[in-house]
Scaffold this motif. Sequence first.
Motif, mmCIF file in Angstrom:
data_model
loop_
_atom_site.group_PDB
_atom_site.id
_atom_site.type_symbol
_atom_site.label_atom_id
_atom_site.label_comp_id
_atom_site.label_asym_id
_atom_site.label_seq_id
_atom_site.Cartn_x
_atom_site.Cartn_y
_atom_site.Cartn_z
ATOM 1 N N LYS A 1 0.827 -1.207 0.000
ATOM 2 C CA LYS A 1 0.000 0.000 0.000
ATOM 3 C C LYS A 1 0.864 1.261 0.000
ATOM 4 N N SER A 2 2.002 1.186 0.686
ATOM 5 C CA SER A 2 2.914 2.325 0.682
ATOM 6 C C SER A 2 3.468 2.549 -0.726
ATOM 7 N N TYR A 3 3.773 1.444 -1.411
ATOM 8 C CA TYR A 3 4.273 1.514 -2.787
ATOM 9 C C TYR A 3 3.223 2.144 -3.694
ATOM 10 N N GLN A 4 1.951 1.793 -3.461
ATOM 11 C CA GLN A 4 0.876 2.282 -4.320
ATOM 12 C C GLN A 4 0.466 3.713 -4.005
ATOM 13 N N ASN A 5 0.646 4.148 -2.777
ATOM 14 C CA ASN A 5 0.079 5.419 -2.345
ATOM 15 C C ASN A 5 1.119 6.485 -2.033
ATOM 16 N N SER A 6 2.278 6.414 -2.704
ATOM 17 C CA SER A 6 3.326 7.377 -2.386
ATOM 18 C C SER A 6 3.007 8.777 -2.930
ATOM 19 N N PHE A 7 2.221 8.805 -4.028
ATOM 20 C CA PHE A 7 1.886 10.114 -4.580
ATOM 21 C C PHE A 7 0.606 10.010 -5.405
ATOM 22 N N PHE A 8 0.051 11.180 -5.685
ATOM 23 C CA PHE A 8 -1.122 11.268 -6.560
ATOM 24 C C PHE A 8 -0.680 11.933 -7.848
ATOM 25 N N LEU A 9 -1.051 11.337 -8.986
ATOM 26 C CA LEU A 9 -0.587 11.834 -10.281
ATOM 27 C C LEU A 9 -1.797 12.215 -11.144
ATOM 28 N N HIS A 10 -1.730 13.413 -11.765
ATOM 29 C CA HIS A 10 -2.795 13.839 -12.668
ATOM 30 C C HIS A 10 -2.160 14.461 -13.903
ATOM 31 N N LYS A 11 -2.574 14.001 -15.071
ATOM 32 C CA LYS A 11 -2.062 14.541 -16.336
ATOM 33 C C LYS A 11 -3.184 15.302 -17.048
ATOM 34 N N VAL B 1 1.834 17.815 -15.994
ATOM 35 C CA VAL B 1 1.717 16.696 -15.070
ATOM 36 C C VAL B 1 1.757 17.255 -13.651
ATOM 37 N N LYS B 2 0.729 16.963 -12.890
ATOM 38 C CA LYS B 2 0.671 17.401 -11.496
ATOM 39 C C LYS B 2 0.921 16.195 -10.597
ATOM 40 N N MET B 3 1.954 16.289 -9.786
ATOM 41 C CA MET B 3 2.316 15.194 -8.881
ATOM 42 C C MET B 3 2.284 15.716 -7.448
ATOM 43 N N ARG C 1 5.571 19.843 -18.621
ATOM 44 C CA ARG C 1 5.617 20.705 -17.439
ATOM 45 C C ARG C 1 5.219 19.859 -16.212
ATOM 46 N N LEU C 2 6.058 19.872 -15.188
ATOM 47 C CA LEU C 2 5.786 19.138 -13.952
ATOM 48 C C LEU C 2 5.511 20.113 -12.818
ATOM 49 N N GLU C 3 4.360 19.940 -12.179
ATOM 50 C CA GLU C 3 4.034 20.696 -10.975
ATOM 51 C C GLU C 3 4.078 19.728 -9.804
ATOM 52 N N LEU C 4 5.113 19.863 -8.988
ATOM 53 C CA LEU C 4 5.335 18.944 -7.864
ATOM 54 C C LEU C 4 4.914 19.603 -6.560
ATOM 55 N N ASP C 5 3.925 19.010 -5.906
ATOM 56 C CA ASP C 5 3.345 19.576 -4.685
ATOM 57 C C ASP C 5 3.813 18.758 -3.475
ATOM 58 N N ILE C 6 4.583 19.409 -2.588
ATOM 59 C CA ILE C 6 5.074 18.724 -1.383
ATOM 60 C C ILE C 6 4.569 19.427 -0.112
ATOM 61 N N ARG C 7 3.471 20.138 -0.232
ATOM 62 C CA ARG C 7 2.979 20.909 0.913
ATOM 63 C C ARG C 7 2.508 20.010 2.065
ATOM 64 N N LYS C 8 2.099 18.766 1.762
ATOM 65 C CA LYS C 8 1.639 17.852 2.804
ATOM 66 C C LYS C 8 2.725 16.899 3.284
ATOM 67 N N THR C 9 3.887 16.999 2.650
ATOM 68 C CA THR C 9 4.958 16.050 2.960
ATOM 69 C C THR C 9 5.725 16.487 4.197
ATOM 70 N N LEU D 1 7.904 23.759 -8.262
ATOM 71 C CA LEU D 1 7.755 23.143 -6.937
ATOM 72 C C LEU D 1 6.806 23.980 -6.077
ATOM 73 N N LYS D 2 5.793 23.319 -5.499
ATOM 74 C CA LYS D 2 4.864 23.964 -4.587
ATOM 75 C C LYS D 2 5.125 23.464 -3.173
ATOM 76 N N SER D 3 5.501 24.393 -2.291
ATOM 77 C CA SER D 3 5.791 24.033 -0.906
ATOM 78 C C SER D 3 5.113 25.026 0.022
ATOM 79 N N GLU D 4 5.286 24.793 1.328
ATOM 80 C CA GLU D 4 4.693 25.715 2.287
ATOM 81 C C GLU D 4 5.361 27.079 2.245
ATOM 82 N N ARG D 5 6.530 27.175 1.575
ATOM 83 C CA ARG D 5 7.223 28.453 1.452
ATOM 84 C C ARG D 5 6.835 29.201 0.180
#
Length: 525
Positions: A419-429, A438-440, A466-474, A501-505
């Motif tokens: 489940k950890s392998y499957q749920n490491s991220f959410f991907l939307h194209k 691509v939003k990850m 174009r990759l939009e990487l969101d780590i605000r919940k990480t 990159l989208k972060s809390e900063r």
Amino acid sequence: MFKFLKNDIPASIVVFFVALPLCLGIALASDAPPLSGLISGIIGGIVVGLISKSKIGVSGPAAGLAAIVASAISSLGSFELFLSAVVLAGVIQILFGIVRLGVIGYFFPNSVIKGMLTGIGIIIILKQIPHFFGYDNEAEGADSFIEQSGENTFSAIINVFDNITLGSFIIGLIGLIIIIFWDNVLTKKHHFFKIVQGSLVAVFIGTILQVFFSNNASLLIEGKHLVQVPAPDNLSGFLEHLKFPDFSQIFSSDVILIAFTLALVASLETLLSVEATDKLDPEKNITPTNRELFAQGIGNIFSGLIGGLPITQVIVRSSANVQSNAKTKLSAILHGFLLLISVLAIPMLLNHIPKSVLASILIIVGFKLAKPSLFKKMFNLGWTQFVPFIITVVFIVFKDLLWGIFIGLFIGVIVILVKSYQNSFFLHKSESKDPEVVKMTFAEEITFLNKATIQRELFNLPENSRLELDIRKTTYLDNDIVEILEDFVVQAKNKNIFVLLKSERGEVDNPSSYIEFFKLRKQSR
């Protein structure tokens, strides 16, 4: 503690009614002297009751340990040597409490816990069926799938039909009917039927029938099919029947292994029972688990020293205590004294109890642990719950309790990894005509277990995308993932992939700043 006598005294009587036949039945199922089950019930009530901080938990011999006890007695070849292992197990449990291992029960998945209890229930039912019919080719405490006689569990059940003791079968059947009718019909009719337990009524009627059958050759029940509790004429004679531990081999590898096994399983069963009992408690008291392990350890030392079985907190008696409106631990203590009085005052009566009626009680206990509805419920919860559950059950039934628990735990860990392998991220194209977006979104915790999926998705991104990487919940990012991202930054530049990159900063669109941010973020945590 004496403030709620009006609640605790009636509750103690109910628990005594439940405990008396169970103590005898579990001793027989453990291939141990019947007196040993009563001793452990007495110690569990009085000694553990005085030390424990559990307000409504009841301790005594546990059906879940019967298989281990029977196997241990057989492998050591001496009940006295086994008692030394019980004493040593008590010492180990005290150490568990001192080093604060009271949280250990919370590290086992519920699917494995339910599988353990279900497997125990199935073993109890299967092993009691022959004794229910009066077929005693194997000792009452036979626990392994392959019996010492060469039979296996199922062949022994098949052979029952050629070796039925009619009197035993009739009494067992009547006992089973009484308990089922009492629990499902009569208890709903009047409060009296909740105070007097159906199991005690079954034992009482079964004993009367056994005496009556003794005058009929076709229904006569031989002594080997009856309970055999020492019946001395006085207290000094009673003391002569007590078994005491043989410490001559206490530091042998066999004794130490059995002691550690008993301590571990008894502690786990206690902690699981504590958790279940606290949930049943209307007042939602929380039992100090480390103190409970200490109390159980003291109880097992006392029990082993005077010939008793291993002790745990037990859910059947504890739930009866809750349902009887007990308020303090005085109820558990009084039930221990009632057991002591019964052993000293009515041993001759106990010796007329047929084993088949005790088998009927244990079959009901086993069924309550392994209800068919539980299998359906676990199946409906999905494969992540059902697979560890059913594997635990199968290994317990066909191998043994420890194998079942730890194989089930291993499968549970595998499920977590999957489940950890499957749920490491959410991907939307996106599906726009513009360069593919691509939003990850990363999960809360990203570890080396997620390397494969993240690396595959990143390095398969097409050129000019174009990759939009969101780590605000990480909240946690493993260094292994940071290194993958370092490598990806180089590839992204070569493939003209724009990274945001989208972060809390805020948002970062410079690859160099982007990877430096990851490093600083990792160091700060």
